[in-house]
Design a protein around this motif. Sequence first.
Motif, PDB file in Angstrom:
ATOM      1  N   LEU A   1      -9.219 -10.402  28.211  1.00 45.74           N
ATOM      2  CA  LEU A   1      -8.890  -9.180  28.215  1.00 45.74           C
ATOM      3  C   LEU A   1      -8.295  -8.250  27.044  1.00 45.74           C
ATOM      4  N   MET A   2      -8.035  -9.010  26.115  1.00 41.07           N
ATOM      5  CA  MET A   2      -7.691  -8.231  24.664  1.00 41.07           C
ATOM      6  C   MET A   2      -9.198  -7.578  24.205  1.00 41.07           C
ATOM      7  N   GLY A   3     -10.087  -8.501  24.447  1.00 42.90           N
ATOM      8  CA  GLY A   3     -11.528  -7.923  24.096  1.00 42.90           C
ATOM      9  C   GLY A   3     -12.021  -6.784  24.914  1.00 42.90           C
ATOM     10  N   GLU A   4     -11.661  -6.775  25.913  1.00 45.91           N
ATOM     11  CA  GLU A   4     -12.052  -5.791  26.995  1.00 45.91           C
ATOM     12  C   GLU A   4     -11.324  -4.336  26.439  1.00 45.91           C
ATOM     13  N   ARG A   5      -9.841  -4.351  26.380  1.00 49.30           N
ATOM     14  CA  ARG A   5      -9.255  -3.567  25.788  1.00 49.30           C
ATOM     15  C   ARG A   5      -9.690  -2.876  24.276  1.00 49.30           C
ATOM     16  N   LEU A   6      -9.989  -3.873  23.526  1.00 51.27           N
ATOM     17  CA  LEU A   6     -10.340  -3.346  22.096  1.00 51.27           C
ATOM     18  C   LEU A   6     -11.630  -2.525  22.519  1.00 51.27           C
ATOM     19  N   ARG A   7     -12.608  -3.061  23.157  1.00 55.08           N
ATOM     20  CA  ARG A   7     -14.130  -2.439  23.364  1.00 55.08           C
ATOM     21  C   ARG A   7     -13.716  -1.136  23.995  1.00 55.08           C
ATOM     22  N   ASP A   8     -12.813  -0.985  24.935  1.00 58.03           N
ATOM     23  CA  ASP A   8     -12.636   0.276  25.812  1.00 58.03           C
ATOM     24  C   ASP A   8     -12.149   1.325  25.002  1.00 58.03           C
ATOM     25  N   THR A   9     -10.922   1.115  24.046  1.00 57.10           N
ATOM     26  CA  THR A   9     -10.175   2.201  23.662  1.00 57.10           C
ATOM     27  C   THR A   9      -9.981   2.158  22.187  1.00 57.10           C
ATOM     28  N   VAL A  10     -10.638   1.064  21.447  1.00 57.58           N
ATOM     29  CA  VAL A  10     -10.497   1.119  19.646  1.00 57.58           C
ATOM     30  C   VAL A  10     -11.962   1.262  19.141  1.00 57.58           C
TER      31      VAL A  10
ATOM     32  N   GLN B   1      -2.520   1.202  30.139  1.00 64.48           N
ATOM     33  CA  GLN B   1      -3.210   2.410  29.675  1.00 64.48           C
ATOM     34  C   GLN B   1      -2.737   2.519  28.369  1.00 64.48           C
ATOM     35  N   MET B   2      -3.429   2.787  27.443  1.00 66.82           N
ATOM     36  CA  MET B   2      -3.041   3.267  25.958  1.00 66.82           C
ATOM     37  C   MET B   2      -3.810   4.383  25.228  1.00 66.82           C
ATOM     38  N   MET B   3      -3.146   5.165  24.866  1.00 64.23           N
ATOM     39  CA  MET B   3      -4.008   6.174  23.962  1.00 64.23           C
ATOM     40  C   MET B   3      -5.014   5.695  22.908  1.00 64.23           C
ATOM     41  N   PRO B   4      -6.045   6.054  22.576  1.00 61.00           N
ATOM     42  CA  PRO B   4      -6.591   5.501  21.707  1.00 61.00           C
ATOM     43  C   PRO B   4      -6.389   5.806  20.317  1.00 61.00           C
ATOM     44  N   PRO B   5      -6.218   4.786  19.419  1.00 61.19           N
ATOM     45  CA  PRO B   5      -5.831   5.329  18.095  1.00 61.19           C
ATOM     46  C   PRO B   5      -6.797   6.184  17.080  1.00 61.19           C
TER      47      PRO B   5
ATOM     48  N   ARG C   1       0.795  -1.300   0.251  1.00 61.59           N
ATOM     49  CA  ARG C   1       0.079   0.115  -0.087  1.00 61.59           C
ATOM     50  C   ARG C   1       0.766   1.333  -0.094  1.00 61.59           C
ATOM     51  N   GLY C   2       1.950   1.210   0.529  1.00 63.00           N
ATOM     52  CA  GLY C   2       3.011   2.301   0.371  1.00 63.00           C
ATOM     53  C   GLY C   2       2.690   2.995   1.632  1.00 63.00           C
ATOM     54  N   CYS C   3       2.410   2.594   2.646  1.00 61.75           N
ATOM     55  CA  CYS C   3       1.930   3.062   3.873  1.00 61.75           C
ATOM     56  C   CYS C   3       2.873   3.001   4.914  1.00 61.75           C
ATOM     57  N   GLU C   4       2.699   3.890   6.091  1.00 60.58           N
ATOM     58  CA  GLU C   4       3.448   3.650   7.335  1.00 60.58           C
ATOM     59  C   GLU C   4       2.777   2.609   8.209  1.00 60.58           C
ATOM     60  N   LEU C   5       3.704   1.996   9.044  1.00 58.98           N
ATOM     61  CA  LEU C   5       3.092   1.170  10.257  1.00 58.98           C
ATOM     62  C   LEU C   5       2.920   1.840  11.659  1.00 58.98           C
ATOM     63  N   GLU C   6       1.760   1.672  12.287  1.00 56.68           N
ATOM     64  CA  GLU C   6       1.697   2.419  13.625  1.00 56.68           C
ATOM     65  C   GLU C   6       1.304   1.061  14.527  1.00 56.68           C
ATOM     66  N   PHE C   7       2.151   0.801  15.498  1.00 55.07           N
ATOM     67  CA  PHE C   7       1.980  -0.112  16.723  1.00 55.07           C
ATOM     68  C   PHE C   7       1.175   0.398  17.865  1.00 55.07           C
ATOM     69  N   TRP C   8       0.032  -0.588  18.359  1.00 54.33           N
ATOM     70  CA  TRP C   8      -0.555  -0.314  19.327  1.00 54.33           C
ATOM     71  C   TRP C   8      -0.676  -1.519  20.116  1.00 54.33           C
ATOM     72  N   ASP C   9      -0.233  -1.226  21.593  1.00 50.97           N
ATOM     73  CA  ASP C   9       0.280  -2.351  22.440  1.00 50.97           C
ATOM     74  C   ASP C   9      -1.121  -2.509  23.234  1.00 50.97           C
ATOM     75  N   LEU C  10      -1.840  -3.590  23.324  1.00 49.39           N
ATOM     76  CA  LEU C  10      -3.006  -3.630  23.817  1.00 49.39           C
ATOM     77  C   LEU C  10      -2.663  -4.477  25.222  1.00 49.39           C
ATOM     78  N   THR C  11      -1.449  -4.783  25.439  1.00 50.91           N
ATOM     79  CA  THR C  11      -1.058  -5.432  26.969  1.00 50.91           C
ATOM     80  C   THR C  11      -0.943  -4.345  27.949  1.00 50.91           C
ATOM     81  N   ARG C  12      -0.623  -2.885  27.472  1.00 54.04           N
ATOM     82  CA  ARG C  12      -0.461  -1.853  28.108  1.00 54.04           C
ATOM     83  C   ARG C  12      -1.882  -1.559  29.081  1.00 54.04           C
TER      84      ARG C  12
END
Length: 260
Positions: A69-78, A43-47, A30-41
């Motif tokens: 826990l991954m599902g909870e983090r996704l629902r809460d922040t993403v 506290q995480m800023m939402p993308p 796609r010619g795009c940049e990668l941005e990584f979001w760590d759901l084990t943290r």
Amino acid sequence: MGSCHVLHFSPTGGVLKAATALARGMAEARGCELEFWDLTRRQMMPPVFADGDVALLAGPVFGGRMPALMGERLRDTVQTGGKPVPAAVLAVYGNRAYEDALLELADWAGAGCGFRVLAGVTALAEHSMCRSVAAGRPDAADEAQLEDFGRKIAAKMQQPHAEVPGLPGNRPYRQWTPMPVTPVTTGVCIACGRCVMRCPTGAITIGKPEEIDPARCILCMRCVSICPVQARSLPEAAQKAIAQKLAPVAQVHRQNELFL
């Protein structure tokens, strides 16, 4: 052309390694940049998603399921904010089986977060509780294959009317009961605090790393994998039980799979 957001839950590193290879292929095509979001943290800023962005959601298989826990983090922040962000989902497992995990992750990504899931991938990584099973995976051949998968996924995402794929798994998802144990600590512990700081659930007591709250511990094995002096492990009886359970698949070489 936008960004490729990699949202990963990778306690011991295998998920992140596989996800990085897959995302590299997607971003390259796609010619795009990668941005990584760590759901084990904890506290995480939402993308924040913009037009032209795509996403990869990647997690480990725990007993044929994704960790709750991954599902909870996704629902809460993403949340995509109503944008039709194309996404792929990646379930990484330790050579036994992935069962309903890929479908569960796709459900979280779609109905839970608002992504349009256009691809699914399953990949192998060293088993977090028995490192001799699928040892060394994902290896160089796996990474090359996952990059190729990523390019194929990117090509599908370019299609204006791409269809949502059928993914393996069942609803309702299989029942799973975690092992009623927590890692133990030996006398060689140097109280560095690394396990305390990086435990995804905050289950380890500050100043007393040998104390683990069994109600919080999800047996993700991060504390064991990151200990600099190898002072942590599963109880011996648990190790033997897991090795016995995995013995039938220990020498099986499973393949990564792409679902488009």
